[in-house]
Design a protein around this motif. Structure first.
Motif: not given
Length: 245
Positions: A81-93
């Motif tokens: 890997l040369d780059a990683m975008f850590v995007n996985a997430g959850v929104g709890t409101f």
């Protein structure tokens, strides 16, 4: 531009919204893209838009076991890997009084524990000089009602960018954060953001509109590129002025 020609990039949660926009932007600039997500159908659709050499892997973020499984999969595919975008997430409101232990545990598992151990598992696969970009949120900076757990989890990511930068810099690996404000993505529908609520939220944005996933993606690519080689442990807020004015 082809800033990522010959590079391999991982985007977690890359099957929709900001993650997909970033994955498509990386692919457009020459990268081989690996995406992860929960839903197999949307993963297949996303993969088809990323070029013939793209890889789509079903992975449920939030556990150490899932983090190690993904790293093992990539290792077996000889992926570096040369780059990683850590995007996985959850929104709890929800109001503070209504947050229970399950909501707390799920939010921190997916938004903090998952990224932490995923990066840890992937470190051996990063090329020297690689870049990691974490997806934060302006909720870490503003006292928005009903966002206490979500905001705290995103604040943890902003802190993590600094400490991980200090630890990974001997490898030349940079860690930074993008923190979007309200962005028009499918997440709004999932959260039940009806027209009235959306209008109220938009009224708080000085630019008078929601952000675009492509605008966040452009900043992710900048941070991941060699052009940003002197940017380390930094957070870039992308919110139309919502947290600044």
């Amino acid at each position: 531009m082809n800033r990522f020609e010959g590079k391999t990039v991982l985007v977690t949660g890359g099957n929709s919204g900001i993650g997909l926009a970033a994955a498509q932007a990386f692919a457009a600039e020459g990268a081989r893209v690996v995406i992860t997500g929960r839903d197999e159908a949307s993963l297949a659709t996303a993969r088809a838009s990323l070029g013939h050499d793209a890889i789509a892997i079903r992975n449920v973020a939030g556990t150490v076991a899932a983090a190690r499984k993904l790293a093992e999969h990539l290792k077996n595919e000889d992926v570096r890997l040369d780059a990683m975008f850590v995007n996985a997430g959850v929104g709890t409101f929800a109001p503070f009084s209504e947050i229970d232990e399950r909501a707390w545990d799920e939010t921190f598992a997916i938004n903090v524990k998952g990224p932490y151990f995923q990066i840890q598992a992937l470190v051996p696969l990063f090329n020297d000089g690689a870049s990691i970009v974490l997806n934060g949120s302006i909720n870490a900076h503003i006292g928005m009602p009903a966002s206490s757990v979500y905001a705290a989890s995103k604040a943890a990511l902003a802190s993590l960018a600094k400490t991980l930068s200090a630890e990974l810099l001997p490898r030349g690996v940079r860690v930074n954060v993008v923190s979007p404000g309200p962005v028009a993505t499918p997440l709004h529908a999932k959260l039940g953001l009806v027209d009235e609520a959306a209008a109220g939220l938009k009224a708080q944005i000085p630019l008078g509109r929601f952000g675009k996933a492509s605008e966040v993606a452009a900043t992710v690519l900048l941070l991941a590129s060699q052009e940003a080689g002197f940017i380390v442990g930094t957070e870039i807020v992308i919110d139309g002025g919502m947290s600044q004015l």
